[in-house]
Design a protein around this motif. Structure first.
Motif, mmCIF file in Angstrom:
data_model
loop_
_atom_site.group_PDB
_atom_site.id
_atom_site.type_symbol
_atom_site.label_atom_id
_atom_site.label_comp_id
_atom_site.label_asym_id
_atom_site.label_seq_id
_atom_site.Cartn_x
_atom_site.Cartn_y
_atom_site.Cartn_z
ATOM 1 N N HIS A 266 -7.559 -12.649 4.121
ATOM 2 C CA HIS A 266 -6.246 -12.932 4.686
ATOM 3 C C HIS A 266 -5.336 -11.700 4.697
ATOM 4 C CE1 HIS A 266 -7.822 -16.893 4.421
ATOM 5 N NE2 HIS A 266 -7.632 -17.021 3.117
ATOM 6 N N TYR A 267 -5.435 -10.882 3.662
ATOM 7 C CA TYR A 267 -4.592 -9.688 3.618
ATOM 8 C C TYR A 267 -5.021 -8.673 4.665
ATOM 9 C CZ TYR A 267 -2.180 -5.540 1.861
ATOM 10 O OH TYR A 267 -1.403 -4.414 1.752
ATOM 11 N N ARG A 268 -6.319 -8.561 4.872
ATOM 12 C CA ARG A 268 -6.826 -7.643 5.884
ATOM 13 C C ARG A 268 -6.375 -8.070 7.286
ATOM 14 N NH1 ARG A 268 -13.105 -7.275 5.854
ATOM 15 N NH2 ARG A 268 -12.883 -9.313 6.828
ATOM 16 N N VAL B 48 -2.505 -18.962 -0.506
ATOM 17 C CA VAL B 48 -2.786 -18.324 0.778
ATOM 18 C C VAL B 48 -4.130 -18.858 1.266
ATOM 19 C CG1 VAL B 48 -2.980 -16.153 2.025
ATOM 20 C CG2 VAL B 48 -1.561 -16.272 -0.037
ATOM 21 N N ASP C 287 -5.578 -17.099 -3.670
ATOM 22 C CA ASP C 287 -6.059 -16.667 -2.358
ATOM 23 C C ASP C 287 -7.414 -17.338 -2.117
ATOM 24 O OD1 ASP C 287 -7.595 -15.179 -0.407
ATOM 25 O OD2 ASP C 287 -6.180 -13.529 -0.593
ATOM 26 N N HIS D 238 -3.436 -13.027 -9.917
ATOM 27 C CA HIS D 238 -3.650 -13.089 -8.468
ATOM 28 C C HIS D 238 -5.114 -13.458 -8.297
ATOM 29 C CE1 HIS D 238 -2.551 -11.147 -4.342
ATOM 30 N NE2 HIS D 238 -3.494 -12.053 -4.185
ATOM 31 N N HIS E 259 -3.718 -10.215 7.977
ATOM 32 C CA HIS E 259 -2.266 -10.419 8.093
ATOM 33 C C HIS E 259 -1.536 -9.667 6.972
ATOM 34 C CE1 HIS E 259 -3.066 -13.680 10.976
ATOM 35 N NE2 HIS E 259 -4.006 -14.092 10.138
ATOM 36 N N PRO E 260 -1.612 -8.344 6.953
ATOM 37 C CA PRO E 260 -1.056 -7.594 5.818
ATOM 38 C C PRO E 260 0.446 -7.800 5.622
ATOM 39 C CG PRO E 260 -1.634 -6.132 7.633
ATOM 40 C CD PRO E 260 -2.231 -7.463 7.949
ATOM 41 N N ILE F 201 0.077 -4.160 -2.521
ATOM 42 C CA ILE F 201 1.171 -5.131 -2.367
ATOM 43 C C ILE F 201 2.074 -5.082 -3.588
ATOM 44 C CG2 ILE F 201 1.748 -7.576 -2.121
ATOM 45 C CD1 ILE F 201 -1.033 -8.007 -0.921
ATOM 46 N N HIS G 256 -5.715 -5.058 -2.739
ATOM 47 C CA HIS G 256 -4.505 -5.882 -2.820
ATOM 48 C C HIS G 256 -3.464 -5.311 -3.780
ATOM 49 C CE1 HIS G 256 -7.699 -8.500 -1.277
ATOM 50 N NE2 HIS G 256 -6.769 -9.209 -0.715
ATOM 51 N N TYR H 117 1.242 -11.478 4.426
ATOM 52 C CA TYR H 117 0.723 -11.652 3.072
ATOM 53 C C TYR H 117 1.658 -10.967 2.070
ATOM 54 C CZ TYR H 117 -3.126 -12.240 -0.346
ATOM 55 O OH TYR H 117 -3.914 -12.611 -1.413
ATOM 56 N N ALA H 118 2.006 -9.727 2.342
ATOM 57 C CA ALA H 118 2.885 -8.979 1.437
ATOM 58 C C ALA H 118 4.255 -9.651 1.332
ATOM 59 C CB ALA H 118 3.031 -7.542 1.926
#
Length: 253
Positions: A234-236, A194, A116, A84, A238-239, A32, A29, A242-243
């Motif tokens: 979630h980042y994996r 998130v 997150d 974070h 919806h990168p 980002i 992460h 998320y960013a």
């Protein structure tokens, strides 16, 4: 504590990992924040750090390293710091950081926060008894090791719960969990949540309930619901979204 990112960064993001998460997965992460010109410090949260009292784990050393990273990056420079937080383990790490700063009379003014897959509505007692459940679901370690961890922590969870009932509270870090809702300790700020309905560990309704509570005490809350992504994934999944959500939070500072 390894701090990475562009030189003379605009701020410092503390990547506070979920229980049992590998540093490599938590550190993913960081890209980002680096893209936004921020530097990052990453701390993974082991099972022992989550479920053992402070004086029996490596958590105090990790917290001290984080405080040194904050001082080294922001001391006298006015750069913002943003935790974070990943899952309940990351929330406990943030609370441990705030607790250590409070005990040492250190001013630790977080400019914002990202949650997150966190937090759940669990009480500290439920968190302690959840140890074998969380360990059993961890796919990042082999089954024999998971079984050994679950056996050890199940016995400790039962013992610590009985002891806490007798003395009226858990030792840190689990004992700090109720302070997450205390606006005098966890000060309201711009906060991004998130989450996903597909999270099998932390119910979206629990996250939304906490977000509402934070909004009620003055936090500037954004709830970012992802479609179909799993716990701390979630980042994996919806990168870009998320960013973009983190970038929007940073623009508020």
């Amino acid at each position: 504590m390894l701090v990475t990112g562009p030189p003379r960064g605009r701020g410092l993001a503390l990547l506070l990992g979920w229980t049992g998460g590998s540093p490599r997965h938590v550190r993913k992460h960081a890209e980002i924040w680096h893209a936004l010109g921020w530097r990052t410090a990453c701390c993974a949260m082991s099972f022992d750090m989550t479920f053992e009292p402070h004086d029996r784990s490596e958590l105090p050393a990790a917290v001290d390293a984080l405080l040194q990273a904050v001082d080294g990056e922001t001391g006298g420079r006015g750069r913002p710091v943003v935790p974070h937080v990943f899952s309940n383990g990351g929330a406990l790490l943030m609370l441990s950081l705030l607790h250590a700063a409070e005990s040492a009379s250190i001013d630790l003014p977080f400019a914002a926060a990202v949650y997150d897959s966190a937090p759940s509505r669990l009480t500290p007692a439920m968190l302690a008894l959840a140890a074998p459940y969380v360990i059993g679901l961890s796919t990042q370690i082999q089954l024999p090791q998971r079984a050994a961890l679950a056996a050890r922590h199940t016995a400790r969870a039962i013992a610590s719960t009985l002891l806490a009932t007798a003395r009226g509270g858990f030792a840190p870090p689990l004992g700090l969990f109720p302070r997450l809702r205390d606006p005098r300790f966890n000060v309201p700020r711009p906060e991004l949540f998130v989450c996903s309905r597909s999270d099998a560990l932390v119910d979206l309704a629990h996250v939304a309930d906490f977000a509402d509570a934070r909004r009620a005490v003055g936090a500037d809350v954004t709830l970012c619901e992802m479609d179909g992504s799993a716990h701390v994934a979630h980042y994996r999944a919806h990168p870009r979204r998320y960013a973009d959500a983190v970038a929007a939070l940073v623009r508020k500072l």
